[in-house]
Design a protein around this motif. Structure first.
Motif, PDB file in Angstrom:
ATOM      1  N   LEU A  77       0.843  -1.190   0.000  1.00  0.00           N
ATOM      2  CA  LEU A  77       0.000   0.000   0.000  1.00  0.00           C
ATOM      3  C   LEU A  77       0.881   1.244   0.000  1.00  0.00           C
ATOM      4  CD1 LEU A  77      -2.576  -1.028   2.736  1.00  0.00           C
ATOM      5  CD2 LEU A  77      -3.172  -0.487   0.379  1.00  0.00           C
ATOM      6  N   GLY A  78       0.451   2.264  -0.700  1.00  0.00           N
ATOM      7  CA  GLY A  78       1.183   3.523  -0.695  1.00  0.00           C
ATOM      8  C   GLY A  78       0.760   4.358  -1.876  1.00  0.00           C
ATOM      9  N   PRO A  79       0.810   5.687  -1.763  1.00  0.00           N
ATOM     10  CA  PRO A  79       0.419   6.548  -2.885  1.00  0.00           C
ATOM     11  C   PRO A  79       1.422   6.460  -4.020  1.00  0.00           C
ATOM     12  CG  PRO A  79       1.414   7.853  -1.148  1.00  0.00           C
ATOM     13  CD  PRO A  79       1.281   6.456  -0.600  1.00  0.00           C
ATOM     14  N   THR A  80       1.011   6.901  -5.199  1.00  0.00           N
ATOM     15  CA  THR A  80       1.942   6.948  -6.316  1.00  0.00           C
ATOM     16  C   THR A  80       3.160   7.787  -5.933  1.00  0.00           C
ATOM     17  OG1 THR A  80       2.126   7.433  -8.682  1.00  0.00           O
ATOM     18  CG2 THR A  80       0.819   8.976  -7.369  1.00  0.00           C
ATOM     19  N   GLY A  81       4.347   7.263  -6.198  1.00  0.00           N
ATOM     20  CA  GLY A  81       5.582   7.955  -5.836  1.00  0.00           C
ATOM     21  C   GLY A  81       6.193   7.499  -4.536  1.00  0.00           C
ATOM     22  N   ALA A  82       5.511   6.627  -3.781  1.00  0.00           N
ATOM     23  CA  ALA A  82       6.033   6.196  -2.480  1.00  0.00           C
ATOM     24  C   ALA A  82       7.190   5.205  -2.613  1.00  0.00           C
ATOM     25  CB  ALA A  82       4.919   5.571  -1.644  1.00  0.00           C
ATOM     26  N   GLY A  83       7.274   4.524  -3.750  1.00  0.00           N
ATOM     27  CA  GLY A  83       8.383   3.588  -3.951  1.00  0.00           C
ATOM     28  C   GLY A  83       7.982   2.133  -4.023  1.00  0.00           C
ATOM     29  N   ARG A 111      -4.945  13.360  -9.398  1.00  0.00           N
ATOM     30  CA  ARG A 111      -6.150  12.526  -9.378  1.00  0.00           C
ATOM     31  C   ARG A 111      -5.874  11.192  -8.687  1.00  0.00           C
ATOM     32  NH1 ARG A 111      -8.875  12.100 -15.021  1.00  0.00           N
ATOM     33  NH2 ARG A 111      -8.856  14.352 -14.647  1.00  0.00           N
ATOM     34  N   LYS A 112      -4.696  10.607  -8.966  1.00  0.00           N
ATOM     35  CA  LYS A 112      -4.328   9.342  -8.315  1.00  0.00           C
ATOM     36  C   LYS A 112      -4.191   9.523  -6.802  1.00  0.00           C
ATOM     37  CE  LYS A 112      -1.611   7.569 -12.203  1.00  0.00           C
ATOM     38  NZ  LYS A 112      -0.236   7.208 -12.626  1.00  0.00           N
ATOM     39  N   LEU A 113      -3.604  10.627  -6.380  1.00  0.00           N
ATOM     40  CA  LEU A 113      -3.429  10.867  -4.946  1.00  0.00           C
ATOM     41  C   LEU A 113      -4.778  11.048  -4.255  1.00  0.00           C
ATOM     42  CD1 LEU A 113      -0.332  13.272  -5.004  1.00  0.00           C
ATOM     43  CD2 LEU A 113      -0.376  10.825  -4.511  1.00  0.00           C
ATOM     44  N   LYS A 123      -9.026   8.660  -0.670  1.00  0.00           N
ATOM     45  CA  LYS A 123     -10.453   8.393  -0.483  1.00  0.00           C
ATOM     46  C   LYS A 123     -10.803   6.911  -0.548  1.00  0.00           C
ATOM     47  CE  LYS A 123     -12.304  12.796  -2.204  1.00  0.00           C
ATOM     48  NZ  LYS A 123     -13.151  13.435  -3.250  1.00  0.00           N
ATOM     49  N   ARG A 124     -10.106   6.150  -1.414  1.00  0.00           N
ATOM     50  CA  ARG A 124     -10.581   4.796  -1.707  1.00  0.00           C
ATOM     51  C   ARG A 124      -9.597   3.700  -1.326  1.00  0.00           C
ATOM     52  NH1 ARG A 124     -13.968   4.547  -6.634  1.00  0.00           N
ATOM     53  NH2 ARG A 124     -14.454   2.502  -5.749  1.00  0.00           N
ATOM     54  N   THR A 125      -8.293   3.981  -1.391  1.00  0.00           N
ATOM     55  CA  THR A 125      -7.316   2.917  -1.133  1.00  0.00           C
ATOM     56  C   THR A 125      -6.890   2.870   0.323  1.00  0.00           C
ATOM     57  OG1 THR A 125      -6.482   3.163  -3.403  1.00  0.00           O
ATOM     58  CG2 THR A 125      -5.133   1.895  -1.857  1.00  0.00           C
ATOM     59  N   LEU A 126      -6.613   4.029   0.929  1.00  0.00           N
ATOM     60  CA  LEU A 126      -6.150   4.051   2.317  1.00  0.00           C
ATOM     61  C   LEU A 126      -7.137   3.367   3.270  1.00  0.00           C
ATOM     62  CD1 LEU A 126      -3.552   5.003   3.613  1.00  0.00           C
ATOM     63  CD2 LEU A 126      -4.647   7.194   4.095  1.00  0.00           C
ATOM     64  N   PRO A 127      -8.454   3.471   3.063  1.00  0.00           N
ATOM     65  CA  PRO A 127      -9.385   2.763   3.951  1.00  0.00           C
ATOM     66  C   PRO A 127      -9.252   1.240   3.921  1.00  0.00           C
ATOM     67  CG  PRO A 127     -10.517   4.535   2.813  1.00  0.00           C
ATOM     68  CD  PRO A 127      -9.172   4.410   2.173  1.00  0.00           C
ATOM     69  N   LEU A 128      -8.492   0.705   2.972  1.00  0.00           N
ATOM     70  CA  LEU A 128      -8.284  -0.740   2.948  1.00  0.00           C
ATOM     71  C   LEU A 128      -7.572  -1.233   4.206  1.00  0.00           C
ATOM     72  CD1 LEU A 128      -7.269  -1.520  -0.754  1.00  0.00           C
ATOM     73  CD2 LEU A 128      -9.377  -2.137   0.427  1.00  0.00           C
ATOM     74  N   LYS A 129      -6.832  -0.362   4.872  1.00  0.00           N
ATOM     75  CA  LYS A 129      -6.160  -0.794   6.112  1.00  0.00           C
ATOM     76  C   LYS A 129      -7.183  -1.274   7.130  1.00  0.00           C
ATOM     77  CE  LYS A 129      -3.668   2.863   7.116  1.00  0.00           C
ATOM     78  NZ  LYS A 129      -2.655   3.662   7.841  1.00  0.00           N
TER      79      LYS A 129
END
Length: 211
Positions: free
Chosen positions: A7-13, A156-158, A163-169
């Motif tokens: 998991l991580g935003p675009t650019g996190a590695g 847009r990806k961030l 909104k949608r990916t981080l809640p997966l935790k």
């Protein structure tokens, strides 16, 4: 097949870390790095698996050019791409599937959990200022010539990620799937991220989780 989700935003590695894990494996386990964004770009550029139709290729190009997410009704396409990837790699049941870029929201996660045995998620956490510096500097050199890396599409990806990916935790934890987190700095490259992963995931913990 047992799986780990990065998991991580675009650019996190995530991509440079995934590439190292595929080359080296993890505590003796063979790892296959499924970079969903890279697979979409491969198809858009003409490297099309036999399973993918011309209409689906056109749709994938639209997804990339407009920064869209695959919604629930299009999960069948993600599944076809994943199946083609595993076949191309010759993946075995005892190998570890490293998910990067899929799932991106709860609907995808619900579908994917019926097809893979997800045991762990690892979050590459990065604050906004550090992320902007990483996107500008590209310390790992993995973002060159990405057609979907315009400033508008990155923003847009961030937004989608927050909104949608981080809640997966929380979604994972509610299902007994562990989530580990480490911080990413502006200078971190693949090797740095690999070392940080080993610091939070010991060999004993890995073998217990993926036994």
């Amino acid at each position: 097949m047992k799986a780990l989700h990065l998991l991580g935003p675009t650019g996190a590695g995530k991509t440079p870390l995934g590439e190292i894990l595929e080359r080296r494996g993890l505590y003796g386990c063979r790892v296959w790095h499924f970079d969903f964004g890279a697979e979409l770009r491969r198809i858009a550029q003409g490297q099309v698996p036999p399973e993918i139709t011309p209409e689906e290729v056109d749709f994938i190009r639209r997804v990339l050019s407009e920064g869209l997410l695959l919604e629930n009704e299009h999960f069948y396409l993600a599944e076809k791409i994943l199946k083609a990837f595993l076949g191309r790699k010759g993946a075995r049941a005892e190998d570890l599937l490293l998910l990067n870029g899929l799932p991106r929201h709860e609907g995808q996660a619900r579908d994917l959990l019926t097809r893979v045995d997800l045991r762990l998620a690892v979050e590459l956490a990065v604050d906004e200022n550090t992320l902007r510096e990483r996107l500008a500097r590209d310390p790992a050199g993995d973002r060159r010539q990405r057609e979907d890396d315009t400033e508008e599409l990155i923003l847009r990806k961030l937004e989608w990620y927050q909104k949608r990916t981080l809640p997966l935790k929380d979604f994972y934890r509610a299902r007994g799937i562990s989530v580990l987190t480490f911080r990413v700095s502006a200078e971190d490259r693949g090797e740095d991220l690999y070392r940080k992963l080993l610091q939070i995931l010991s060999e004993e913990s890995f073998k217990t989780t993926f036994r």
